[in-house]
Each structure stands twice: as structure tokens, then as C-alpha cells.
Design an enzyme around this catalytic site. Structure first.
Site, PDB file in Angstrom:
ATOM      1  N   GLY A   1       0.830  -1.205   0.000  1.00 58.41           N
ATOM      2  CA  GLY A   1       0.000   0.000   0.000  1.00 58.41           C
ATOM      3  C   GLY A   1       0.857   1.244   0.000  1.00 58.41           C
ATOM      4  N   SER A   2       0.324   2.316   0.559  1.00 55.64           N
ATOM      5  CA  SER A   2       1.004   3.608   0.517  1.00 55.64           C
ATOM      6  C   SER A   2       2.142   3.661   1.534  1.00 55.64           C
ATOM      7  CB  SER A   2       0.013   4.734   0.817  1.00 55.64           C
ATOM      8  OG  SER A   2      -0.366   4.718   2.183  1.00 55.64           O
TER       9      SER A   2
ATOM     10  N   LYS B   1       2.718   6.144   3.499  1.00 55.11           N
ATOM     11  CA  LYS B   1       2.203   6.736   4.732  1.00 55.11           C
ATOM     12  C   LYS B   1       1.691   5.650   5.676  1.00 55.11           C
ATOM     13  CE  LYS B   1      -1.313   9.904   6.533  1.00 55.11           C
ATOM     14  NZ  LYS B   1      -2.439  10.816   6.182  1.00 55.11           N
ATOM     15  N   VAL B   2       0.852   4.759   5.157  1.00 53.96           N
ATOM     16  CA  VAL B   2       0.333   3.670   5.985  1.00 53.96           C
ATOM     17  C   VAL B   2       1.444   2.680   6.300  1.00 53.96           C
ATOM     18  CG1 VAL B   2      -1.377   1.817   6.144  1.00 53.96           C
ATOM     19  CG2 VAL B   2      -1.976   3.979   5.027  1.00 53.96           C
ATOM     20  N   GLY B   3       2.315   2.437   5.337  1.00 54.47           N
ATOM     21  CA  GLY B   3       3.424   1.510   5.556  1.00 54.47           C
ATOM     22  C   GLY B   3       4.332   1.940   6.697  1.00 54.47           C
TER      23      GLY B   3
ATOM     24  N   GLU C   1       5.719  -3.476   0.794  1.00 54.57           N
ATOM     25  CA  GLU C   1       5.790  -3.140  -0.626  1.00 54.57           C
ATOM     26  C   GLU C   1       4.980  -1.863  -0.809  1.00 54.57           C
ATOM     27  OE1 GLU C   1       7.701  -4.734  -2.623  1.00 54.57           O
ATOM     28  OE2 GLU C   1       8.136  -6.515  -1.433  1.00 54.57           O
TER      29      GLU C   1
END
Length: 487
Positions: A233-234, A236-238, A255
Site C-alpha cells: 500500500g502507501s 504513509k500507511v506503511g 511493498e
């Protein structure tokens, strides 16, 4: 028909049972092209996430002890099921995430390739016997499953990217709890559970929870059972996932996003480079982490390239993804469409020239080609997840290398040149996990290490790196005879 999947699979799958969630609200699954309501799924609660992980932990021990040839047969049957239902699954991908027929075909092709690799992966773990400085000491090193893996998959290639973690984790003797993206709960979640259920995977080994952080907070990644969290995912969330995992001593495989560049050097085959650049930017509406946000062209060939690139982009048909002629279908939701329109407006306000300025109708965002964006624009630093591309002329390789590397991301990229070794030398200077000479930026294969540098992720998947991701090593020593002790 694919429509039956939406009605039949709009449930949670926990401990081998299909059941509704018990949360207080529903995830509504919409077709992003025409806003048709496809399914309604009551979200899973924190308690149901716990039930899924506990079921996985119970089932995993016996699965890990199962003969790997027996485990392998499950994946062989799953592959045959996908092959038998390929058209139905393609129709589902088109409906649920707005993928075109070309994109659905690409996703299914790759999913099958990764399943084929998982068939072999079940037999890949190998141990070692290592020498010891101690007399009579035998050192055995075993490669063993980590136990339970939590998988969080994205909306852009949900069927492929869920299978890419789920299948190898299971093949290596682990159990899995999968949380698909709320925009693609069927293709990225419950459809995969159904396929493995029919393929004979024992209950509890694969659980799917359709939910959202608004309901469960960080419970999915904080839970004590999973030892590895695989997130796509993004960035930011990662970053948040990595922080929570580190706090709880979990391994994270991340990833994340990209800001890839396709570079056209002065000796490139221009027509071929145009084809590669158009595909690299506009496949699946540009909603691909490896997509070429930036196309860099040597000033000596910029005029020819730009003329041909713009002409090809203008020829791309935007519309109904069910139409085989459509190249650009809808983006995933209205928020994404609005963000893309805003990015184009911002670029023009900052001084960029729109060589092509696409319109936005609902979730259909037609391509935009922009040039002349100031070098210090924040837009050049971020991932643009849609059909918007920046053309950037450069003078010589040194400038190209500097511009390509001037981003917090480092996922993929490509360079076009008439001299392959010149291209390889260029690729070595780019801070990315992957780079391609005389090809596009969007590639994934079962055996090669896939992943990024900088903000594009941590760890790798595919091939040998998958073994590292979803197994751990254990040292067992055997003393033949008697050890001597100092006291």
C-alpha cells in the site's frame, strides 16, 4: 456468472466457516465505473480478528508437519480452479476495481504464475549442517515456518497481490489471516478464500476478515499471534505498519509506493520508447506502484519523442472497462478522481504546460500530459496514482541521474538506449530496488526479488526472498560424546 460471487462471498471467512461480521456498519462494494452496488459486507470486529488469528494458530502446527508434497497438491488444485473460472474472475476484476480487459488478463496471468511458483516453493526449504570448533559437536540449521502471517492487500491488483503473499506463506507451512482493501473485498479476499477452500485447504489455515481501521484500529497488526505482517500500500500507511510491528517485535514486509522514471537517452529507439512509456504510465489508469510518474527525455530527442508520445496518449480510449477497446477505465473512487484533478490544476497553477489535459467525469479521469513543471515542485516528489504524467527534458546523463534520484521513493524505473551496457551502467547509478533496460517500468516475475529502496519499502518478495520473508531459521546442536565445562 461473476455476479454470483458478489452475493455468495459477501461474508467473513473465519476458521473454515462463512459468516457475517458483527460490526455496527457495512463495507459497501461499488463498481467504480457506474456506481452499481455489488455487495454489502458487515465489518469484522476486534473479536473476530482475534478469532481468525487464534484459528490460524491452531491449524498451523499440523499444517507445518504435513508432508510438503501433500501441501503442494492444494496449490495444484487451486491453479486448476482459477484456470477453469478465468473468464468469471476477469469479469469480477473488471466490475469491482474498474480494470480493463487487458488489465484483468495481465493480473490473472501473473496470479497463475505466482501460484505455479508456490507449487514448487512447498519443496524449497532446505537445512544445513555446519562445522563446529567444538569436538563432537554437530550444528544443524533448520528453516521453519514463522507460524502465522498477517496479509494486508491493496485495491489496484487485489487478486494478484493477495495471492502473492498468501500462497507462498501457506506453501511454506504457515497459516494466514488476510485483510483485503475495503474497495476490493471480493477479488482481494473472499474469492481467494473460496478457491483455496474448494482446493482442499484445511479450515483455519486461511482466514479473511473484511474490516477497516475505523472498526479495529491497530488490532490486526498488534495481535500477538502473527509473527510477520506483509503489507502492500502507501508509504504513509506503511510507515505506521512498520512502527507498530517494530514496537511488538514483529517482522514487516512492506511493498510501498513509487515515483518511477522512464528515461530516454539520446541514442534510444524513439518509437519503441514511446510505446514503453505510454504503457508504463497508463496501464490500469496509472494505479500501479511501479508506474512511470515521470518521463525524462534527452533534449536532443525531446521534440520527436514528445510529438509521438502526445499523439499516442490522445489515441487512448477512456470509458467502460468492459469494452475491449477501452485502455483507460475508472480510478477506484471519487476521492482519487478529485485528487488527480487537483494535481493537474496545481501543476498548471505552478507554471506547467498541459500538452494533453484530460477531463474528469465521475471516476473516469482521462490522461493528462504535463511539461515545464518547476523543478522544485512538490508534485515531482510524490506518487501520482493515476493517468497523469510529467515530461521532463534533460541535458546529458549526469542531469538525468540526478533528477531520477531526486525523490524519496526508489521502487522501479527504466532507461532506453541503443547501447545495452550503457543502459546497465546507468541503471546501477539509480537508487531503486528494480530497474529495467529497454523495457517498461511495470514488471513482476515469480523468481526475481521484488521490492524497493528508500520510502518504497522494506524487504523483498518472490523467489528465494520469499523464503526469507515467511520462514525463520533455527539452530539445533547435537553433542556427540561429552562436552567439557569450566566448572
Amino acid at each position: 456468472m461473476a455476479s454470483s460471487y458478489f452475493s455468495d462471498l459477501a461474508q467473513q471467512y473465519i476458521d473454515g466457516e462463512w459468516r457475517p461480521g458483527t460490526g455496527s456498519w457495512d463495507v459497501i462494494d461499488f463498481n467504480p465505473y457506474d456506481d452499481e452496488k455489488l455487495a454489502s459486507i458487515t465489518v469484522a470486529t476486534v473479536d473476530e480478528v482475534d478469532q481468525a488469528y487464534r484459528a490460524a494458530a491452531r491449524a498451523q502446527k499440523q499444517w507445518a508437519e504435513t508432508n510438503p508434497y501433500t501441501r503442494r497438491a492444494v496449490f495444484e488444485r487451486a491453479l486448476r480452479l482459477i484456470e477453469d473460472r478465468e473468464q468469471e474472475i476477469a469479469d469480477l476484476i473488471i466490475a469491482e476495481l474498474g480494470g480493463t480487459r487487458v488489465k484483468a488478463g495481465l493480473e490473472l496471468h501473473l496470479a497463475k504464475e505466482f501460484l505455479r511458483e508456490s507449487i514448487h516453493l512447498a519443496l524449497r526449504p532446505e537445512g544445513k549442517i555446519l562445522p563446529s570448533p567444538g569436538d563432537g559437536k554437530e550444528n544443524r540449521v533448520y528453516r521453519v515456518p514463522v507460524g502465522v502471517v498477517g496479509v494486508i492487500s491493496p485495491f489496484n491488483f487485489p487478486f494478484l497481490l493477495s495471492i502473492k503473499s498468501v500462497a507462498p506463506a501457506l506453501a511454506l507451512g504457515n497459516a494466514v489471516v488476510l485483510k483485503p482493501h475495503q474497495n476490493t473485498p471480493i477479488a482481494g479476499g473472499t474469492l481467494i478464500a473460496k478457491i483455496f477452500e474448494e482446493a482442499g485447504l484445511p479450515g483455519g489455515l486461511l482466514n479473511v476478515v473484511v474490516t477497516d481501521i475505523a472498526e479495529i484500529g491497530d488490532a490486526f497488526i498488534e495481535h500477538p499471534v502473527p509473527k510477520v505482517i506483509s503489507f502492500t500500500g502507501s508509504d504513509k500507511v506503511g510507515r505506521h505498519v512498520a512502527t507498530v510491528c517494530a514496537k511488538h517485535f514483529k517482522r514487516s514486509v512492506l511493498e510501498l509506493g513509487g515515483n518511477s522514471a522512464l528515461v530516454v537517452l539520446d541514442d534510444a529507439d524513439i518509437d519503441y520508447a514511446v510505446d514503453a512509456a505510454v504503457f508504463s504510465r497508463f496501464v490500469h489508469q496509472g494505479q500501479v506502484c511501479m508506474a512511470a510518474n515521470r518521463v525524462l527525455v534527452d533534449a536532443s530527442v525531446a521534440e520527436e519523442f514528445t510529438e509521438k508520445f502526445v499523439a499516442k496518449v490522445r489515441s487512448l480510449k477512456t470509458g467502460d472497462p468492459r469494452d475491449p477497446q477501452t485502455v483507460i477505465g475508472p480510478v477506484i473512487n471519487s476521492q482519487q478522481a478529485a485528487a488527480l484533478s487537483g494535481a493537474v490544476d496545481q501543476a498548471i497553477a505552478e507554471g506547467a504546460t498541459a500538452l494533453v489535459r484530460g477531463t474528469t467525469e465521475g471516476n473516469l479521469v482521462a490522461p493528462s500530459v504535463l511539461t515545464g513543471l518547476p523543478a522544485d515542485s512538490a508534485l515531482l516528489q510524490q506518487e501520482i496514482f493515476g493517468p497523469v504524467v510529467f515530461l521532463i527534458p534533460f541535458d546529458g546523463e549526469e542531469e538525468a541521474v540526478r533528477v531520477v534520484n531526486d525523490t524519496p521513493y526508489g521502487l522501479s524505473g527504466a532507461v532506453h538506449t541503443g547501447d545495452i551496457e550503457r543502459g546497465v551502467a546507468f541503471a546501477k547509478r539509480i537508487d531503486t530496488g528494480m530497474f529495467h533496460v529497454n523495457d517498461g517500468t511495470v514488471h513482476d516475475e515469480p523468481l526475481v526479488p521484488f521490492g524497493g529502496e528508500k520510502h518504497s519499502g522494506i524487504g523483498r518478495l518472490n523467489g528465494e526472498t520469499t523464503l526469507e520473508a515467511f520462514t525463520t531459521i533455527k539452530w539445533i546442536s547435537v553433542q556427540h560424546g561429552r562436552s567439557g565445562f569450566p566448572f
